[in-house]
Design a protein around this motif. Sequence first.
Motif, PDB file in Angstrom:
ATOM      1  N   VAL A  33     138.224 142.153 -94.033  1.00 27.51           N
ATOM      2  CA  VAL A  33     139.047 142.060 -92.897  1.00 27.51           C
ATOM      3  C   VAL A  33     138.585 143.552 -91.936  1.00 27.51           C
ATOM      4  O   VAL A  33     138.283 144.612 -92.561  1.00 27.51           O
ATOM      5  CB  VAL A  33     140.083 142.224 -93.093  1.00 27.51           C
ATOM      6  CG1 VAL A  33     141.523 142.191 -91.822  1.00 27.51           C
ATOM      7  CG2 VAL A  33     140.298 141.395 -93.871  1.00 27.51           C
ATOM      8  N   VAL A  34     138.640 143.266 -90.274  1.00 24.54           N
ATOM      9  CA  VAL A  34     137.559 144.910 -89.772  1.00 24.54           C
ATOM     10  C   VAL A  34     138.954 145.246 -89.182  1.00 24.54           C
ATOM     11  O   VAL A  34     139.657 144.534 -88.580  1.00 24.54           O
ATOM     12  CB  VAL A  34     136.665 144.025 -88.908  1.00 24.54           C
ATOM     13  CG1 VAL A  34     135.861 145.636 -88.218  1.00 24.54           C
ATOM     14  CG2 VAL A  34     135.381 144.129 -89.837  1.00 24.54           C
ATOM     15  N   TYR A  35     138.976 146.541 -89.521  1.00 23.23           N
ATOM     16  CA  TYR A  35     140.065 146.947 -88.458  1.00 23.23           C
ATOM     17  C   TYR A  35     139.186 148.115 -87.640  1.00 23.23           C
ATOM     18  O   TYR A  35     139.725 149.831 -87.887  1.00 23.23           O
ATOM     19  CB  TYR A  35     141.245 147.427 -89.288  1.00 23.23           C
ATOM     20  CG  TYR A  35     142.498 146.477 -89.612  1.00 23.23           C
ATOM     21  CD1 TYR A  35     143.235 146.122 -88.942  1.00 23.23           C
ATOM     22  CD2 TYR A  35     142.460 145.983 -90.998  1.00 23.23           C
ATOM     23  CE1 TYR A  35     144.236 144.983 -89.468  1.00 23.23           C
ATOM     24  CE2 TYR A  35     142.860 145.549 -91.649  1.00 23.23           C
ATOM     25  CZ  TYR A  35     143.452 144.674 -90.910  1.00 23.23           C
ATOM     26  OH  TYR A  35     144.182 143.433 -91.617  1.00 23.23           O
ATOM     27  N   VAL A  36     138.928 148.043 -86.556  1.00 22.74           N
ATOM     28  CA  VAL A  36     138.286 149.412 -85.957  1.00 22.74           C
ATOM     29  C   VAL A  36     137.659 148.854 -84.575  1.00 22.74           C
ATOM     30  O   VAL A  36     138.149 147.428 -83.953  1.00 22.74           O
ATOM     31  CB  VAL A  36     137.088 149.515 -86.644  1.00 22.74           C
ATOM     32  CG1 VAL A  36     135.778 148.391 -86.072  1.00 22.74           C
ATOM     33  CG2 VAL A  36     136.084 150.905 -85.918  1.00 22.74           C
ATOM     34  N   ALA A  37     138.079 149.990 -83.605  1.00 24.47           N
ATOM     35  CA  ALA A  37     138.024 149.724 -82.078  1.00 24.47           C
ATOM     36  C   ALA A  37     135.848 150.524 -82.061  1.00 24.47           C
ATOM     37  O   ALA A  37     136.257 151.901 -81.671  1.00 24.47           O
ATOM     38  CB  ALA A  37     138.871 150.015 -81.608  1.00 24.47           C
ATOM     39  N   THR A  38     135.483 149.511 -81.627  1.00 27.53           N
ATOM     40  CA  THR A  38     134.199 150.245 -81.583  1.00 27.53           C
ATOM     41  C   THR A  38     133.771 149.439 -80.034  1.00 27.53           C
ATOM     42  O   THR A  38     134.418 148.979 -79.424  1.00 27.53           O
ATOM     43  CB  THR A  38     133.057 150.317 -82.385  1.00 27.53           C
ATOM     44  OG1 THR A  38     132.974 148.759 -82.541  1.00 27.53           O
ATOM     45  CG2 THR A  38     133.000 150.981 -83.358  1.00 27.53           C
ATOM     46  N   GLU A  39     132.601 150.132 -79.049  1.00 27.41           N
ATOM     47  CA  GLU A  39     132.195 149.565 -78.056  1.00 27.41           C
ATOM     48  C   GLU A  39     131.000 150.157 -77.791  1.00 27.41           C
ATOM     49  O   GLU A  39     130.390 151.082 -78.459  1.00 27.41           O
ATOM     50  CB  GLU A  39     132.842 149.859 -76.976  1.00 27.41           C
ATOM     51  CG  GLU A  39     132.633 151.191 -76.232  1.00 27.41           C
ATOM     52  CD  GLU A  39     132.954 151.145 -74.987  1.00 27.41           C
ATOM     53  OE1 GLU A  39     133.035 150.259 -74.203  1.00 27.41           O
ATOM     54  OE2 GLU A  39     133.661 152.329 -74.724  1.00 27.41           O
ATOM     55  N   LEU A  40     129.859 149.368 -76.993  1.00 28.80           N
ATOM     56  CA  LEU A  40     128.139 149.729 -77.431  1.00 28.80           C
ATOM     57  C   LEU A  40     128.183 150.110 -75.684  1.00 28.80           C
ATOM     58  O   LEU A  40     128.548 149.621 -74.658  1.00 28.80           O
ATOM     59  CB  LEU A  40     126.835 148.916 -77.542  1.00 28.80           C
ATOM     60  CG  LEU A  40     127.130 148.049 -78.981  1.00 28.80           C
ATOM     61  CD1 LEU A  40     125.687 146.915 -78.731  1.00 28.80           C
ATOM     62  CD2 LEU A  40     126.514 149.211 -79.729  1.00 28.80           C
ATOM     63  N   GLY A  63     125.828 144.700 -84.129  1.00 23.95           N
ATOM     64  CA  GLY A  63     126.636 145.120 -82.236  1.00 23.95           C
ATOM     65  C   GLY A  63     127.281 146.495 -82.802  1.00 23.95           C
ATOM     66  O   GLY A  63     126.976 147.518 -83.389  1.00 23.95           O
ATOM     67  N   ALA A  64     128.504 146.415 -81.687  1.00 23.25           N
ATOM     68  CA  ALA A  64     129.168 147.529 -82.117  1.00 23.25           C
ATOM     69  C   ALA A  64     130.352 147.943 -83.455  1.00 23.25           C
ATOM     70  O   ALA A  64     129.999 148.922 -84.075  1.00 23.25           O
ATOM     71  CB  ALA A  64     130.468 147.767 -81.028  1.00 23.25           C
ATOM     72  N   VAL A  65     130.623 147.024 -84.126  1.00 24.09           N
ATOM     73  CA  VAL A  65     130.948 147.236 -85.083  1.00 24.09           C
ATOM     74  C   VAL A  65     130.026 146.927 -86.350  1.00 24.09           C
ATOM     75  O   VAL A  65     130.315 147.976 -87.008  1.00 24.09           O
ATOM     76  CB  VAL A  65     132.233 145.784 -86.115  1.00 24.09           C
ATOM     77  CG1 VAL A  65     132.103 145.600 -86.938  1.00 24.09           C
ATOM     78  CG2 VAL A  65     133.416 145.177 -84.681  1.00 24.09           C
ATOM     79  N   GLY A  66     129.088 146.129 -86.450  1.00 22.87           N
ATOM     80  CA  GLY A  66     128.000 146.510 -87.605  1.00 22.87           C
ATOM     81  C   GLY A  66     126.907 148.144 -87.542  1.00 22.87           C
ATOM     82  O   GLY A  66     126.735 148.609 -88.482  1.00 22.87           O
ATOM     83  N   LEU A 110     125.336 143.209 -94.678  1.00 24.08           N
ATOM     84  CA  LEU A 110     127.060 143.559 -93.912  1.00 24.08           C
ATOM     85  C   LEU A 110     126.633 142.606 -92.996  1.00 24.08           C
ATOM     86  O   LEU A 110     125.738 142.764 -92.184  1.00 24.08           O
ATOM     87  CB  LEU A 110     126.959 145.254 -93.067  1.00 24.08           C
ATOM     88  CG  LEU A 110     127.783 145.728 -93.805  1.00 24.08           C
ATOM     89  CD1 LEU A 110     127.921 147.293 -93.251  1.00 24.08           C
ATOM     90  CD2 LEU A 110     129.102 145.273 -95.653  1.00 24.08           C
ATOM     91  N   PHE A 111     127.217 141.563 -92.982  1.00 24.56           N
ATOM     92  CA  PHE A 111     126.813 140.309 -91.636  1.00 24.56           C
ATOM     93  C   PHE A 111     128.129 140.323 -90.724  1.00 24.56           C
ATOM     94  O   PHE A 111     129.649 139.475 -91.211  1.00 24.56           O
ATOM     95  CB  PHE A 111     127.523 138.642 -92.966  1.00 24.56           C
ATOM     96  CG  PHE A 111     126.903 137.871 -91.759  1.00 24.56           C
ATOM     97  CD1 PHE A 111     125.418 137.641 -92.214  1.00 24.56           C
ATOM     98  CD2 PHE A 111     127.487 136.700 -91.157  1.00 24.56           C
ATOM     99  CE1 PHE A 111     124.806 136.086 -91.210  1.00 24.56           C
ATOM    100  CE2 PHE A 111     127.317 135.894 -90.893  1.00 24.56           C
ATOM    101  CZ  PHE A 111     125.432 135.595 -90.898  1.00 24.56           C
ATOM    102  N   CYS A 112     127.984 140.552 -89.653  1.00 27.85           N
ATOM    103  CA  CYS A 112     128.366 140.842 -88.705  1.00 27.85           C
ATOM    104  C   CYS A 112     127.923 140.534 -87.169  1.00 27.85           C
ATOM    105  O   CYS A 112     128.606 140.664 -85.458  1.00 27.85           O
ATOM    106  CB  CYS A 112     128.218 142.730 -88.111  1.00 27.85           C
ATOM    107  SG  CYS A 112     128.821 143.542 -89.609  1.00 27.85           S
ATOM    108  N   VAL A 113     127.286 139.089 -86.900  1.00 27.84           N
ATOM    109  CA  VAL A 113     127.203 138.169 -85.660  1.00 27.84           C
ATOM    110  C   VAL A 113     128.469 137.857 -85.375  1.00 27.84           C
ATOM    111  O   VAL A 113     129.081 137.643 -86.048  1.00 27.84           O
ATOM    112  CB  VAL A 113     125.706 137.252 -86.307  1.00 27.84           C
ATOM    113  CG1 VAL A 113     124.403 138.126 -86.958  1.00 27.84           C
ATOM    114  CG2 VAL A 113     126.710 135.891 -87.230  1.00 27.84           C
ATOM    115  N   LYS A 114     128.573 137.185 -83.958  1.00 28.54           N
ATOM    116  CA  LYS A 114     128.947 136.509 -83.518  1.00 28.54           C
ATOM    117  C   LYS A 114     129.734 135.249 -84.498  1.00 28.54           C
ATOM    118  O   LYS A 114     128.552 134.426 -85.093  1.00 28.54           O
ATOM    119  CB  LYS A 114     129.021 136.540 -81.856  1.00 28.54           C
ATOM    120  CG  LYS A 114     129.180 137.549 -81.604  1.00 28.54           C
ATOM    121  CD  LYS A 114     130.150 138.092 -80.787  1.00 28.54           C
ATOM    122  CE  LYS A 114     130.267 138.971 -80.034  1.00 28.54           C
ATOM    123  NZ  LYS A 114     131.895 139.909 -79.339  1.00 28.54           N
ATOM    124  N   SER A 115     130.959 134.710 -84.554  1.00 24.84           N
ATOM    125  CA  SER A 115     131.612 133.171 -85.227  1.00 24.84           C
ATOM    126  C   SER A 115     130.272 132.154 -84.564  1.00 24.84           C
ATOM    127  O   SER A 115     129.511 131.428 -85.415  1.00 24.84           O
ATOM    128  CB  SER A 115     132.496 133.607 -85.170  1.00 24.84           C
ATOM    129  OG  SER A 115     133.476 134.085 -85.120  1.00 24.84           O
TER     130      SER A 115
END
Length: 314
Positions: A137-144, A24-27, A87-92
């Motif tokens: 720990v991820v510190y990023v502001a992104t969007e699709l 998604g946006a982060v991945g 890089l495992f980025c799925v929703k919890s």
Amino acid sequence: MLMPPMQSQSYEEQAMKFAVMGAGAVGCYYGGMLARAGHDVVLIARRQHVEAIQRDGLRLDTKSFDEHVRLSASTEPSAAEGADVVLFCVKSTDTDSAALALKPYLNERTLVVSLQNGVENAERLRELLPQEVAAAVVYVATELAGPGHVRHHGRGELVIEPSSMSEEVARTLSAASVPTEISDNVRGALWAKLVLNCAYNALSAIAQTPYGRLVQGEGVTRVMRDIVDECLAVANADGVTIPGDVDAAVRGIAQTMPNQYSSTAQDMARGKRSEIDHLNGLIVRRGEALGVPTPANRMLHVLVKLLEAEREKR
């Protein structure tokens, strides 16, 4: 313009293959940055997203550049076969199903890095997968912003816990303009991120408001104070040492990401199930188990669940 991957890394670094599960946006941001730096990257994502990337490349729309980056994309977990790092980025909420779908295609040396919200995902992955798992720990502001288009609003650093490959992965990410550090207290850092998410996510979602405007609302900062105090009380009862100045970090989010809507707000706007059970909901559950009252977090958890239920009826 469609950009080929940049050829700026050493042979050893170029030889690493990355798969992004749940792009998604982060991945997409982190996968795109790695591909832009010349690494072999495959994004595993939803069909509409994959088709756009296969056709046009991934559009990386950042504060410093706006490019289309050429990389692989697939809807199938099998695309991760042969990856050195996932890089495992799925929703919890999708951790179990995604891990089990991925499991047959990982080799024994693959490192799985959890880039997820919440504080329990890495432990759950260790229960489901025989491979080494490292929390991050991820510190990023992104969007699709659309299919195949990730928009970056700010920051982008990662904190990874030690593993057999963490130093190599951290060097590779840092060389790809993703500041990355290794920490022995990733649990504390995950809790620090959880506190930020609890303070902002639900309120941003309920009001459908970005962080900068949100904190200007009447009484909002007082409510955030209550939320944070409850989170810190639960963390203390749970034996968690949270690094840094939490209050300064909470204030800083609105300053560094004023135009960012929370991931919970983005999920609700798209009619998707949010991760609220793993954010404010987790504070409520841990508070109950430890005898710590959490009325502010409970209220936000209930309100978001009510809004989600109403949207599902439409």
